[in-house]
Design a protein around this motif. Structure first.
Motif, PDB file in Angstrom:
ATOM      1  N   GLU A 223     -37.272 114.261  16.232  1.00 20.76           N
ATOM      2  CA  GLU A 223     -36.335 113.952  17.024  1.00 20.76           C
ATOM      3  C   GLU A 223     -35.512 114.662  15.424  1.00 20.76           C
ATOM      4  OE1 GLU A 223     -30.898 112.820  17.329  1.00 20.76           O
ATOM      5  OE2 GLU A 223     -33.077 111.249  16.870  1.00 20.76           O
ATOM      6  N   GLY A 224     -36.398 114.525  13.764  1.00 20.09           N
ATOM      7  CA  GLY A 224     -35.645 114.399  12.646  1.00 20.09           C
ATOM      8  C   GLY A 224     -36.647 116.380  12.198  1.00 20.09           C
ATOM      9  N   LEU A 225     -37.520 116.124  12.980  1.00 17.53           N
ATOM     10  CA  LEU A 225     -38.634 117.513  12.937  1.00 17.53           C
ATOM     11  C   LEU A 225     -37.127 118.521  13.777  1.00 17.53           C
ATOM     12  CD1 LEU A 225     -41.647 116.271  12.845  1.00 17.53           C
ATOM     13  CD2 LEU A 225     -41.291 117.520  10.548  1.00 17.53           C
ATOM     14  N   ALA A 226     -37.314 118.194  14.791  1.00 20.20           N
ATOM     15  CA  ALA A 226     -36.482 118.873  15.480  1.00 20.20           C
ATOM     16  C   ALA A 226     -35.393 119.535  14.987  1.00 20.20           C
ATOM     17  CB  ALA A 226     -36.337 118.649  17.386  1.00 20.20           C
ATOM     18  N   VAL A 227     -34.404 118.956  14.629  1.00 14.85           N
ATOM     19  CA  VAL A 227     -33.127 119.282  13.966  1.00 14.85           C
ATOM     20  C   VAL A 227     -33.662 120.511  12.982  1.00 14.85           C
ATOM     21  CG1 VAL A 227     -31.192 118.681  12.460  1.00 14.85           C
ATOM     22  CG2 VAL A 227     -32.008 117.173  14.890  1.00 14.85           C
ATOM     23  N   LEU A 228     -34.888 119.476  11.472  1.00 11.72           N
ATOM     24  CA  LEU A 228     -34.826 120.694  10.645  1.00 11.72           C
ATOM     25  C   LEU A 228     -34.717 122.356  11.286  1.00 11.72           C
ATOM     26  CD1 LEU A 228     -34.971 120.821   8.402  1.00 11.72           C
ATOM     27  CD2 LEU A 228     -36.896 120.000   8.383  1.00 11.72           C
ATOM     28  N   ARG A 229     -36.170 122.312  12.514  1.00 14.79           N
ATOM     29  CA  ARG A 229     -36.659 123.545  12.762  1.00 14.79           C
ATOM     30  C   ARG A 229     -35.415 124.154  13.831  1.00 14.79           C
ATOM     31  NH1 ARG A 229     -39.892 120.887  15.596  1.00 14.79           N
ATOM     32  NH2 ARG A 229     -39.176 120.431  17.611  1.00 14.79           N
ATOM     33  N   ALA A 230     -34.434 123.492  14.556  1.00 18.40           N
ATOM     34  CA  ALA A 230     -33.158 123.894  15.059  1.00 18.40           C
ATOM     35  C   ALA A 230     -32.609 124.535  13.846  1.00 18.40           C
ATOM     36  CB  ALA A 230     -32.850 123.532  15.711  1.00 18.40           C
ATOM     37  N   ASP A 231     -32.221 124.233  12.510  1.00 17.25           N
ATOM     38  CA  ASP A 231     -31.013 124.490  11.800  1.00 17.25           C
ATOM     39  C   ASP A 231     -31.851 126.038  10.903  1.00 17.25           C
ATOM     40  OD1 ASP A 231     -29.668 124.771   8.860  1.00 17.25           O
ATOM     41  OD2 ASP A 231     -28.528 123.468   9.667  1.00 17.25           O
ATOM     42  N   ARG A 232     -31.304 127.252  11.055  1.00 16.95           N
ATOM     43  CA  ARG A 232     -31.600 127.859  10.421  1.00 16.95           C
ATOM     44  C   ARG A 232     -31.736 127.970   9.032  1.00 16.95           C
ATOM     45  NH1 ARG A 232     -29.572 133.649   8.548  1.00 16.95           N
ATOM     46  NH2 ARG A 232     -31.007 135.188   9.270  1.00 16.95           N
ATOM     47  N   SER A 233     -31.028 127.231   8.274  1.00 20.54           N
ATOM     48  CA  SER A 233     -31.143 127.632   6.905  1.00 20.54           C
ATOM     49  C   SER A 233     -32.022 126.782   6.124  1.00 20.54           C
ATOM     50  CB  SER A 233     -29.334 127.218   6.133  1.00 20.54           C
ATOM     51  OG  SER A 233     -28.538 128.659   6.489  1.00 20.54           O
ATOM     52  N   LEU A 234     -32.033 125.186   7.158  1.00 19.96           N
ATOM     53  CA  LEU A 234     -32.807 124.346   6.708  1.00 19.96           C
ATOM     54  C   LEU A 234     -33.860 125.022   6.840  1.00 19.96           C
ATOM     55  CD1 LEU A 234     -30.992 121.438   7.650  1.00 19.96           C
ATOM     56  CD2 LEU A 234     -31.147 122.156   5.083  1.00 19.96           C
ATOM     57  N   ARG A 235     -34.257 125.748   7.767  1.00 20.37           N
ATOM     58  CA  ARG A 235     -36.021 125.991   7.989  1.00 20.37           C
ATOM     59  C   ARG A 235     -36.276 126.483   7.314  1.00 20.37           C
ATOM     60  NH1 ARG A 235     -34.305 127.531  12.569  1.00 20.37           N
ATOM     61  NH2 ARG A 235     -34.715 130.354  12.305  1.00 20.37           N
ATOM     62  N   TRP A 236     -35.173 128.625   6.727  1.00 23.13           N
ATOM     63  CA  TRP A 236     -35.958 129.056   5.879  1.00 23.13           C
ATOM     64  C   TRP A 236     -35.544 128.366   4.141  1.00 23.13           C
ATOM     65  CZ3 TRP A 236     -39.254 133.077   7.186  1.00 23.13           C
ATOM     66  CH2 TRP A 236     -39.045 132.889   8.349  1.00 23.13           C
ATOM     67  N   LEU A 237     -35.176 127.800   3.659  1.00 27.96           N
ATOM     68  CA  LEU A 237     -35.349 127.126   2.419  1.00 27.96           C
ATOM     69  C   LEU A 237     -36.760 125.780   2.737  1.00 27.96           C
ATOM     70  CD1 LEU A 237     -33.509 126.406   0.046  1.00 27.96           C
ATOM     71  CD2 LEU A 237     -31.855 125.018   1.090  1.00 27.96           C
ATOM     72  N   CYS A 238     -37.206 125.805   3.563  1.00 24.75           N
ATOM     73  CA  CYS A 238     -37.544 124.583   3.600  1.00 24.75           C
ATOM     74  C   CYS A 238     -38.956 124.740   3.348  1.00 24.75           C
ATOM     75  CB  CYS A 238     -38.019 123.529   5.293  1.00 24.75           C
ATOM     76  SG  CYS A 238     -39.274 122.067   4.970  1.00 24.75           S
ATOM     77  N   THR A 239     -39.321 126.557   4.500  1.00 20.37           N
ATOM     78  CA  THR A 239     -40.226 127.269   4.066  1.00 20.37           C
ATOM     79  C   THR A 239     -40.379 127.462   2.868  1.00 20.37           C
ATOM     80  OG1 THR A 239     -40.362 128.035   6.125  1.00 20.37           O
ATOM     81  CG2 THR A 239     -41.497 128.862   4.882  1.00 20.37           C
ATOM     82  N   ALA A 240     -39.424 128.137   2.112  1.00 20.89           N
ATOM     83  CA  ALA A 240     -39.997 128.577   0.612  1.00 20.89           C
ATOM     84  C   ALA A 240     -39.953 127.293  -0.469  1.00 20.89           C
ATOM     85  CB  ALA A 240     -38.295 129.318   0.103  1.00 20.89           C
ATOM     86  N   THR A 241     -39.263 126.362  -0.328  1.00 18.25           N
ATOM     87  CA  THR A 241     -39.600 124.710  -0.415  1.00 18.25           C
ATOM     88  C   THR A 241     -41.131 124.302  -0.876  1.00 18.25           C
ATOM     89  OG1 THR A 241     -37.327 124.563  -0.533  1.00 18.25           O
ATOM     90  CG2 THR A 241     -38.838 122.454  -1.536  1.00 18.25           C
TER      91      THR A 241
END
Length: 409
Positions: A223-241
């Motif tokens: 569920e935590g992974l799914a919420v992160l994937r669904a949030d556009r800002s956090l998803r791209w920020l995670c990619t950059a990080t």
């Protein structure tokens, strides 16, 4: 998220800031004390590794092993942090880490240090840290009002940089002269002190929505992974990080090689670069909120990553100690700007009762590349020379900045 029922203080300009009372002051002190000890250890450990072997790849492996547990246990640590009393989990973990460090200090004092022991220690401390770090991220919003989260994160990170770099790093050469085990014994003592401070917090039972009947840790991690994937800002920020962390792994794992073989500056030069990085981090703590207010959080991250890329190019092309020190000051300041915005965005956007899992998913994915980066840096230093890992890191930071483009509009 639950927030303390206290009056929120403000600056003369009317900006809300976290109150030192209500638990934040003790959490801040515990974090600063613990970072002081950790910085003694992390500065001394590569030097110890370099004294045990002259193989850059083995030296880099010590750093890689310190990140590997996030791949194995990071998601689990976040799910557990959302289930348990975060305060109790944190002080218990710190007591265990203090015991491990005390045992390691004894081993070093008796002359039993070996690369294998360093690898085991790094792995064990980080395994425990997966629970501690996620619990700490989830605990902070219960100690300060929501509108002061950015300021609280900035104060925490500034204090940690001040204690860890400006105070701890310059002490390492002197402590090593007093005895090779002294930095590790000091780290053990700070873990115990931090545990006592955290245990003294009175936060009450965590407020969480009830879990569905039959819910499992595996389902909650997903569920935590799914919420992160669904949030556009956090998803791209995670990619950059993630991309940045690959670069940081390459740089940090071989920094001692860059200083000793590339700059020919010895232990004193190594301590100087660590101090410069910390000094920049302190400055970045004061800059983070002001920059975000002017540009927005995502644009502040974009700007920070762009400047850091330039600093890495300087490190990899100009083998002059003074230039490297200046580059590390700026690099450190922009790193704090990035980290404050990243953490605050997670805390602001996480649904109630899920911050531990979202933070764990973010950190696990972001840290996943760091062991790869450490090995990549060691291989680059061995094959292309001691300055090459900084250029590898610069290329990865440039890719990270480019990956944030979808959020810039």
């Amino acid at each position: 998220m639950a927030t303390p029922a206290t009056t929120t203080p403000t600056t003369p300009s009317g900006k809300a800031v976290p109150a030192w009372r209500g638990g934040f002051g003790r959490l801040w002190t515990a974090a600063v004390v613990s970072r002081f000890g950790d910085s003694l250890r992390t500065a001394a450990l590569p030097l110890l590794a370099a004294s045990l072997t002259d193989d850059p790849l083995l030296i880099a492996s010590v750093t890689a092993c310190g990140y590997l547990p996030w791949l194995l246990f990071g998601l689990l640590g976040g799910a557990v942090a959302d289930r348990v009393d975060q305060r109790r989990a944190m002080w218990a973990v710190d007591l265990v880490r203090g015991a491990l460090m005390a045992a390691f200090a004894v081993a070093v004092a008796l002359g039993h240090a070996a690369i294998a022991l360093l690898l085991v220690l790094a792995f064990a401390l980080t395994t425990l840290g997966t629970l501690f770090d996620n619990a700490a991220t989830a605990l902070l919003p219960s100690l300060v009002p929501t509108e002061t989260l950015a300021a609280a994160n900035a104060r925490l990170m500034t204090g940690q940089q001040l204690a860890g770099g400006l105070l701890a790093a310059p002490l390492v050469p002197a402590l090593l002269l007093a005895g090779p085990a002294v930095p590790y014994a000091a780290d053990a003592a700070t873990y115990v002190l931090a545990a006592l401070l955290i245990a003294s917090l009175r936060t009450g039972a965590p407020e969480r929505p009830p879990r569905p009947a039959g819910s499992t840790l595996r389902a909650e991690m997903a569920e935590g992974l799914a919420v992160l994937r669904a949030d556009r800002s956090l998803r791209w920020l995670c990619t950059a990080t993630t991309l940045c962390n690959i670069g940081m792994g390459a740089l940090v794992a071989t920094l001692v090689v860059l200083v000793t073989d590339g700059l020919h500056a010895g232990n004193a030069g190594y301590a100087a670069l660590l101090t410069a990085f910390a000094a920049g981090g302190v400055a970045g703590g004061f800059l983070a909120r002001r920059l975000a207010e002017r540009t927005g959080r995502v644009r502040a991250v974009f700007l920070a990553g762009t400047v850091q890329t330039g600093c890495l190019v300087l490190l990899g092309t100009v083998p002059v100690l003074e230039v490297s020190i200046g580059a590390m000051v700026v690099f450190g300041s922009m790193g704090t700007v990035w980290n404050v915005q990243q953490t605050t965005l997670m805390q602001e956007r996480a649904p109630d009762g899920m911050l531990g899992r979202i933070a764990a998913a973010f950190r696990t994915l972001a840290v996943a590349g760091t062991p790869l980066g450490a090995v990549l840096g060691g291989a680059a230093a061995a094959g292309w020379g001691p300055l090459s890992p900084a250029l590898v890191a610069a290329a990865l930071f440039a890719l990270a900045v480019a990956s944030l483009a979808p959020l810039i509009n």
